[in-house]
Motif scaffolding. Sequence first.
Motif, PDB file in Angstrom:
ATOM      1  N   PRO A 120       0.800  -1.237   0.000  1.00 53.97           N
ATOM      2  CA  PRO A 120       0.000   0.000   0.000  1.00 53.97           C
ATOM      3  C   PRO A 120       0.831   1.286   0.000  1.00 53.97           C
ATOM      4  O   PRO A 120       0.342   2.319  -0.435  1.00 53.97           O
ATOM      5  CB  PRO A 120      -0.816  -0.090   1.292  1.00 53.97           C
ATOM      6  N   GLY A 121       2.059   1.243   0.517  1.00 60.34           N
ATOM      7  CA  GLY A 121       2.849   2.469   0.627  1.00 60.34           C
ATOM      8  C   GLY A 121       4.176   2.349  -0.094  1.00 60.34           C
ATOM      9  O   GLY A 121       4.397   1.433  -0.873  1.00 60.34           O
ATOM     10  N   TRP A 140      14.992  12.750   5.119  1.00 57.39           N
ATOM     11  CA  TRP A 140      14.355  11.662   4.378  1.00 57.39           C
ATOM     12  C   TRP A 140      15.353  10.735   3.670  1.00 57.39           C
ATOM     13  O   TRP A 140      15.165  10.396   2.490  1.00 57.39           O
ATOM     14  CB  TRP A 140      13.333  12.202   3.369  1.00 57.39           C
TER      15      TRP A 140
ATOM     16  N   LEU B   9      -4.782   7.067   0.402  1.00 63.07           N
ATOM     17  CA  LEU B   9      -4.826   7.332   1.843  1.00 63.07           C
ATOM     18  C   LEU B   9      -3.560   8.111   2.183  1.00 63.07           C
ATOM     19  O   LEU B   9      -2.454   7.615   1.974  1.00 63.07           O
ATOM     20  CB  LEU B   9      -4.860   6.007   2.618  1.00 63.07           C
ATOM     21  N   VAL B  11      -1.398  10.004   5.066  1.00 68.61           N
ATOM     22  CA  VAL B  11      -1.212  10.199   6.501  1.00 68.61           C
ATOM     23  C   VAL B  11      -0.205  11.325   6.661  1.00 68.61           C
ATOM     24  O   VAL B  11       0.935  11.227   6.210  1.00 68.61           O
ATOM     25  CB  VAL B  11      -0.705   8.908   7.175  1.00 68.61           C
ATOM     26  N   LEU B 171       3.118  10.454   4.509  1.00 70.08           N
ATOM     27  CA  LEU B 171       3.285   9.184   3.798  1.00 70.08           C
ATOM     28  C   LEU B 171       2.031   8.943   2.973  1.00 70.08           C
ATOM     29  O   LEU B 171       0.913   9.189   3.432  1.00 70.08           O
ATOM     30  CB  LEU B 171       3.501   8.026   4.783  1.00 70.08           C
ATOM     31  N   ASP B 172       2.233   8.465   1.762  1.00 69.06           N
ATOM     32  CA  ASP B 172       1.124   8.206   0.844  1.00 69.06           C
ATOM     33  C   ASP B 172       0.903   6.710   0.686  1.00 69.06           C
ATOM     34  O   ASP B 172       1.850   5.967   0.460  1.00 69.06           O
ATOM     35  CB  ASP B 172       1.435   8.810  -0.528  1.00 69.06           C
ATOM     36  N   TYR B 173      -0.318   6.320   0.804  1.00 71.70           N
ATOM     37  CA  TYR B 173      -0.679   4.909   0.650  1.00 71.70           C
ATOM     38  C   TYR B 173      -1.795   4.785  -0.373  1.00 71.70           C
ATOM     39  O   TYR B 173      -2.504   5.739  -0.669  1.00 71.70           O
ATOM     40  CB  TYR B 173      -1.215   4.349   1.970  1.00 71.70           C
TER      41      TYR B 173
END
Lengths: 354, 313
Positions: A120-121, A140, B9, B11, B171-173
């Motif tokens: 998913p990420g 990062w 999604l 966050v 963070l991208d999901y």
Amino acid sequence: MPAPRPQRDIAVVAFAQTDHLRTSDELSEVEMLMPVLHEVLDRTGLRTSDIGFTCSGSTDYLAGRAFSFTMALDGVGAWPPISESHVEMDGAWALYEAWTKLLTGEADTALVYAYGKSSPGSVRDVLTRQLDPYYVAPLWPDSIALAALQAQVLIDAGDTDEPALAAVAARSRASAAGNSHAQLRGSVPRGDYAVRPLRTGDCPPIGDGAAAVILAAGERARDLCKRPAWIRGIDHRIEAHGLGVRDLTDSPSARLAAERAGVFERPVDTAELHAPFSSQEVVLRKALRLDDSVDINPSGGPLAANPIMAAGLIRIGEAAARIHRGDSNRALAHATSGPCLQQNLVAVLEGDPR
Amino acid sequence: MPEVLKAPLVVEFPFTRSLGPVQSAFLTGLRERVVLGVKTGDGQTLVPPVEYDPVTSEELGELVEVASTGTVSTWAWNHEPRRGQPLDTPFAWVLVRLDGADTALLHALDAPGPDAVRTGMRVRVRWAEERSGAITDIACFEPYDGGPAELTGSDGRFEDMVTGIVAPARLDYTYSPGRAQSRYIEALADRRAVGERCPSCRKVYVPPRGACPTCGVATLEQVEVGPRGTVTTYCIVNIKAKNLDIEVPYVYGHIALDGADLALHGRIGGIPYDQVRMGLRVEPVWSEGGRFPDHYRPTGEPDADYETYKELV
């Protein structure tokens, strides 16, 4: 100092893992995990109500959701209430907690599971969030970049070079040809630089997967498994979080954990190393004093399948499974966490003499 | 098998962190173009400075200035910078041992290409134009041909010390709810509620999550439940939530849909808040284009007998 002997014989009696895939987006975590839980229970004939202690490892940062492990608990049948715990770490550390629980005598069996859905990420970005939040995380630096810095230190020190790293990766994936669960098998190109000096071939695949093991103490282990993989010692150690403080060519924490687990008392025939990057195997071989007589990562290791949070538990499971099958008599299993092998867990597993 | 649902999604959170005396001095120093280290008991100078000795765990606090020039102790060429990283053009990640320091600092080095970078090369700090007291006040390092830069003479004490940082994280999901919840959400699109029955204990779970939490087995048999249900318990909410367009007080309840063995959550409307009660019979109210019931309202039926829902409270 000699390693202290555990007061109670505890063994891995069953191990199961999923097929590790780049994505499993049709499944929720619990849907991915359940077949693996059922497989270890079936192998031992145990039911969830027979298990004395349950412990799991996973991380919310992969799911992007708080308390994500509570959903996975549906898969173990947590009602009526069970004795349960969770670590926000690789399942190898959940196994360590379960092992200590069994040592106390409070339980005779334990179910340990771990899972990670990376799909998913973006794992490279997600893993930056485990870094020092004041001096490092705001920059990062991703997981491959930090591994590449370590690889360059090794190259500068003359411990390895790019062809040698490619050979580590090629050997791992050739070994994985015999592992139907692995994600990358057989011949895999060295690829372009991901972050120089590491090429894509030096890096682990990103994927989703789960694993489970059952531990049992004493005679219970012999009842449940023909040839239990006895945990003769297990220990974990950590190094300074500042990368610039550490000697990145070495892993003193892995060596100390190995010493305290009793690795150096007698030779091992197998080592399952949780070295997600080819360069990290170079560090671990040196720290753990493994020579060419030791079969390293016969499963293919994390270069063939690296489901985050499960990959370390899988090393213990793969080592145990080799003992169960009679392919090994004394095996080392290693798990890591954090950048550049910051944290290391080492276990020694043995089969009964035949 | 319905098509797997997916949705973005994100966050995102601005983490606010307070600093101890050592980190405060270091980051304030960066704001003032001064690099500080900390002395350990055995005379080492750690840069970046930490509050406790990583070997002895002794508390540290003796700050010393080091030069803004140094030597690369290792590097890695990053040809594809990622979001949030110090430079948006290809650069080298470097560990730099600043002149006067015994440990190395992680940062970025601006260089034309990997052939221009080597271990042992000399570099110096390139300061960010706007500095606030953060590690990013060092914009990056740049190649430098020379000896140690002169020190400013700072003792680590500054006017207006930085005592905290805000570290935004994002963070991208792509979220996917899995099989069971996809089926539930797709049924909602037809304004139906679908539960799943456990093959072992026969209980019907709604919303289904794919597993029976009692038996630990997969739930696969779909069962249509509702649309009506019974309020099993409730609470009266008096605090207005941010970005929620509902007048307080309102009632939030557990509703056991007919045919379900588990109550789900929902808002109860269409009735004064102080008249909601256990056993009240309710039905869903859908808003135009809504993807789930907006709230539940009384059906007008007589209240359910406690015996019929006591197992679900």
